[in-house]
Design a protein around this motif. Structure first.
Motif, PDB file in Angstrom:
ATOM      1  N   VAL A  52       0.846  -1.184   0.000  1.00 47.16           N
ATOM      2  CA  VAL A  52       0.000   0.000   0.000  1.00 47.16           C
ATOM      3  C   VAL A  52       0.886   1.240   0.000  1.00 47.16           C
ATOM      4  CG1 VAL A  52      -1.767   1.312   1.240  1.00 47.16           C
ATOM      5  CG2 VAL A  52      -1.862  -1.175   1.233  1.00 47.16           C
ATOM      6  N   PHE A  53       0.618   2.158  -0.904  1.00 46.63           N
ATOM      7  CA  PHE A  53       1.336   3.436  -0.968  1.00 46.63           C
ATOM      8  C   PHE A  53       0.368   4.554  -0.608  1.00 46.63           C
ATOM      9  CE2 PHE A  53       4.101   0.702  -3.208  1.00 46.63           C
ATOM     10  CZ  PHE A  53       5.353   1.286  -3.292  1.00 46.63           C
ATOM     11  N   ILE A  54       0.754   5.377   0.367  1.00 48.70           N
ATOM     12  CA  ILE A  54      -0.050   6.530   0.776  1.00 48.70           C
ATOM     13  C   ILE A  54       0.705   7.780   0.353  1.00 48.70           C
ATOM     14  CG2 ILE A  54      -1.068   7.776   2.710  1.00 48.70           C
ATOM     15  CD1 ILE A  54      -1.279   5.118   4.200  1.00 48.70           C
ATOM     16  N   VAL A  55       0.123   8.537  -0.564  1.00 45.21           N
ATOM     17  CA  VAL A  55       0.789   9.711  -1.135  1.00 45.21           C
ATOM     18  C   VAL A  55       0.080  10.964  -0.640  1.00 45.21           C
ATOM     19  CG1 VAL A  55       1.520  10.847  -3.263  1.00 45.21           C
ATOM     20  CG2 VAL A  55       1.321   8.346  -3.194  1.00 45.21           C
ATOM     21  N   THR A  56       0.836  11.892  -0.066  1.00 47.03           N
ATOM     22  CA  THR A  56       0.209  13.095   0.468  1.00 47.03           C
ATOM     23  C   THR A  56       1.001  14.349   0.104  1.00 47.03           C
ATOM     24  OG1 THR A  56      -0.810  14.075   2.443  1.00 47.03           O
ATOM     25  CG2 THR A  56       1.336  13.004   2.727  1.00 47.03           C
ATOM     26  N   THR A  57       0.457  15.483   0.483  1.00 45.37           N
ATOM     27  CA  THR A  57       0.976  16.781   0.018  1.00 45.37           C
ATOM     28  C   THR A  57       1.672  17.586   1.102  1.00 45.37           C
ATOM     29  OG1 THR A  57      -1.197  17.757   0.473  1.00 45.37           O
ATOM     30  CG2 THR A  57      -0.810  16.940  -1.758  1.00 45.37           C
ATOM     31  N   ALA A  58       1.858  17.011   2.276  1.00 45.31           N
ATOM     32  CA  ALA A  58       2.523  17.730   3.373  1.00 45.31           C
ATOM     33  C   ALA A  58       3.170  16.713   4.301  1.00 45.31           C
ATOM     34  CB  ALA A  58       1.523  18.604   4.138  1.00 45.31           C
ATOM     35  N   ALA A  59       4.091  17.185   5.124  1.00 49.89           N
ATOM     36  CA  ALA A  59       4.794  16.293   6.040  1.00 49.89           C
ATOM     37  C   ALA A  59       5.155  17.034   7.307  1.00 49.89           C
ATOM     38  CB  ALA A  59       6.059  15.737   5.377  1.00 49.89           C
ATOM     39  N   LEU A  60       5.269  16.293   8.416  1.00 49.65           N
ATOM     40  CA  LEU A  60       5.784  16.888   9.647  1.00 49.65           C
ATOM     41  C   LEU A  60       7.204  17.380   9.388  1.00 49.65           C
ATOM     42  CD1 LEU A  60       4.655  14.358  12.410  1.00 49.65           C
ATOM     43  CD2 LEU A  60       3.440  16.346  11.522  1.00 49.65           C
ATOM     44  N   PRO A  61       7.612  18.470  10.042  1.00 52.96           N
ATOM     45  CA  PRO A  61       6.996  19.086  11.221  1.00 52.96           C
ATOM     46  C   PRO A  61       5.902  20.116  10.938  1.00 52.96           C
ATOM     47  CG  PRO A  61       9.082  20.123  10.783  1.00 52.96           C
ATOM     48  CD  PRO A  61       8.956  19.015   9.780  1.00 52.96           C
ATOM     49  N   TRP A  62       5.421  20.219   9.714  1.00 54.31           N
ATOM     50  CA  TRP A  62       4.279  21.098   9.443  1.00 54.31           C
ATOM     51  C   TRP A  62       3.044  20.413  10.014  1.00 54.31           C
ATOM     52  CZ3 TRP A  62       2.021  22.737   4.021  1.00 54.31           C
ATOM     53  CH2 TRP A  62       1.248  23.909   4.192  1.00 54.31           C
ATOM     54  N   MET A  63       2.488  20.977  11.074  1.00 53.99           N
ATOM     55  CA  MET A  63       1.371  20.343  11.774  1.00 53.99           C
ATOM     56  C   MET A  63       0.051  20.697  11.092  1.00 53.99           C
ATOM     57  SD  MET A  63       2.645  18.462  14.113  1.00 53.99           S
ATOM     58  CE  MET A  63       1.149  18.093  15.029  1.00 53.99           C
ATOM     59  N   THR A  64      -0.117  20.180   9.892  1.00 54.85           N
ATOM     60  CA  THR A  64      -1.360  20.370   9.159  1.00 54.85           C
ATOM     61  C   THR A  64      -2.017  19.018   8.936  1.00 54.85           C
ATOM     62  OG1 THR A  64      -2.315  21.405   7.184  1.00 54.85           O
ATOM     63  CG2 THR A  64      -0.238  20.239   6.892  1.00 54.85           C
ATOM     64  N   GLY A  65      -3.331  19.024   8.677  1.00 57.59           N
ATOM     65  CA  GLY A  65      -4.070  17.773   8.592  1.00 57.59           C
ATOM     66  C   GLY A  65      -3.551  16.819   7.539  1.00 57.59           C
ATOM     67  N   THR A  66      -3.093  17.361   6.396  1.00 60.20           N
ATOM     68  CA  THR A  66      -2.615  16.498   5.325  1.00 60.20           C
ATOM     69  C   THR A  66      -1.215  15.947   5.600  1.00 60.20           C
ATOM     70  OG1 THR A  66      -2.029  18.531   4.148  1.00 60.20           O
ATOM     71  CG2 THR A  66      -4.039  17.394   3.464  1.00 60.20           C
TER      72      THR A  66
END
Length: 415
Positions: A1-15
């Motif tokens: 399973v690959f989960i691709v998203t548009t943001a990453a920690l340490p940016w504390m945003t929902g995505t």
């Protein structure tokens, strides 16, 4: 399973937070089903995202790496100016241990892959540099979860491979009401409909199944859609002590689109009804913070009432009531966290808040007069303790089960 998203920690945003936790809990579920990692690969459709594939595989989280030091400093802080992908990966795994209650071994079970990206200041969003879909090496039966498929593909560079050709099954999870945000822009009469059409094209073209977190979202591809909240809440919120004080607060990004214009009108209505504003602290930061402060200061709030960005889980139990007047959210994570901490949450009656109607501590209003009545009730009463049933609904374990059910396709559709 690959989960691709548009943001990453340490940016504390929902995505950044929700896809990371989704990857972690899918990994934990796989480990529970195959404790010795010797499963025979037999497909179990009750636990599969699709009848075409089996989830007893490695979970890979695909996240952006901000190549520009200036971008990293802007989003993450000065300490990240000379950071590397290895530093960011370590930060993410340590966060899973310290804030998501995973063991070190569990946190290291998620595979993390970075793609090159840049931050677009005008759109307050991260976009990929180049066609990273083509660069991914995946098995033939791999499943892909595209977190915000309309965002991922809106500026997608031309390439030879599309997501649906690369993967056996692609599930799009819609986080953000971009059409609503565009409509709040000064050119909203034009940009709102255009963003809606573009989003629909991207979702339809690249997804086999579409999960909308709430019914507030537009139609993207009616024949592929389902409405389901596939997000959960970290265990730390579910084990937070009950509120002991009377304080009221707002927590979120400081944008007018987050409902702060409506908050100001609610303050005026409350003063008209009672003779004074209601005291409230504001947690958060954002690009419109100066303008928002100016509007509130000397009226409803003072400078000391703006307390900056803070992790919701660290807020004092002195706070009993959260007010969230936003109607641009799809499904607000901060609201769910406040519910998990057994706080009163005051919300407008709106499709984005349907999920929260099942919780007794969520109080709803339709007019400013309703709001005044509801707030007075909350200030004079104590919230109910969270029941085991409500606790389960909010958990990431239950959210993962909902995801696996919502993401399936029938044998007919899978053929």
């Amino acid at each position: 399973v690959f989960i691709v998203t548009t943001a990453a920690l340490p940016w504390m945003t929902g995505t950044a937070v929700n896809p990371l936790l989704r990857a972690a809990y899918l990994t934990l579920r796989n480990a529970a089903r195959c404790p010795h990692q010797d499963c025979d690969g037999t497909n179990n459709s009750s636990n599969a995202i699709t009848n075409k594939t089996n989830t007893n595989t490695t979970v890979t989280l695909v996240i952006p790496w901000l190549e520009s030091a200036a971008d990293r400093v802007l989003l993450y802080g000065d300490a990240w100016k000379h950071a590397t992908t290895a530093v960011q990966e370590t930060f993410i795994r340590e966060w899973l241990v310290t804030r998501a209650s995973l063991t070190s071994q569990q946190a290291h079970s998620v595979v993390i892959v970075f793609y090159p990206a840049r931050y677009h200041h005008g759109l307050s969003s991260i976009f990929a540099m180049g066609d990273f879909c083509e660069r991914l090496t995946v098995p033939d039966d791999a499943v892909c979860l595209l977190e915000e498929p309309e965002h991922i593909n809106c500026y997608r560079a031309p390439g030879k491979t599309s997501w649906r050709k690369k993967f056996a099954h692609v599930v799009g999870i819609i986080h953000t009401n971009y059409k609503a945000y565009a409509s709040h822009h000064y050119s909203g009469l034009l940009t709102g409909p255009l963003v809606g059409v573009l989003s629909s094209w991207c979702v339809r073209a690249y997804c086999d199944k579409v999960i909308k977190l709430s019914p507030v979202l537009q139609t993207y591809a009616a024949e592929k859609e389902t409405v389901c909240n596939v997000h959960g809440i970290r265990d730390e919120f579910l084990h937070t002590p009950a509120p002991t004080g009377p304080k009221i607060y707002f927590l979120g990004k400081l944008l007018w689109a987050k409902g702060l214009d409506k908050m100001l009108r609610l303050q005026y209505a409350y003063r008209k009804a009672t003779g004074s504003y209601f005291a409230m602290d504001v947690f958060g930061s954002g690009p419109e913070e100066k303008e928002i402060r100016k509007a509130f200061l000397g009226e409803a709030l003072e400078d000391d009432d703006f307390l900056g960005r803070q992790d919701h889980g660290t807020i004092s139990t002195d706070y009993k009531i959260m007010v969230n007047p936003s109607i641009t959210e799809v499904l607000c994570t901060s609201t769910a966290e406040a519910v998990a901490m057994s706080k009163f949450v005051i919300l407008p009656t709106h499709p984005s808040n349907v999920f929260f109607e099942q919780f007794p501590n969520c109080l709803f209003y339709e007019t400013p007069a309703d709001f005044c009545r509801v707030l007075q009730h909350a200030t004079s009463h104590n919230p109910e303790p969270l029941t085991p049933e409500c606790r389960d609904v909010l958990s990431w374990s239950a959210a993962t089960t909902r995801l696996l059910e919502a993401g399936q396709v029938s044998e007919r559709d899978a053929a």
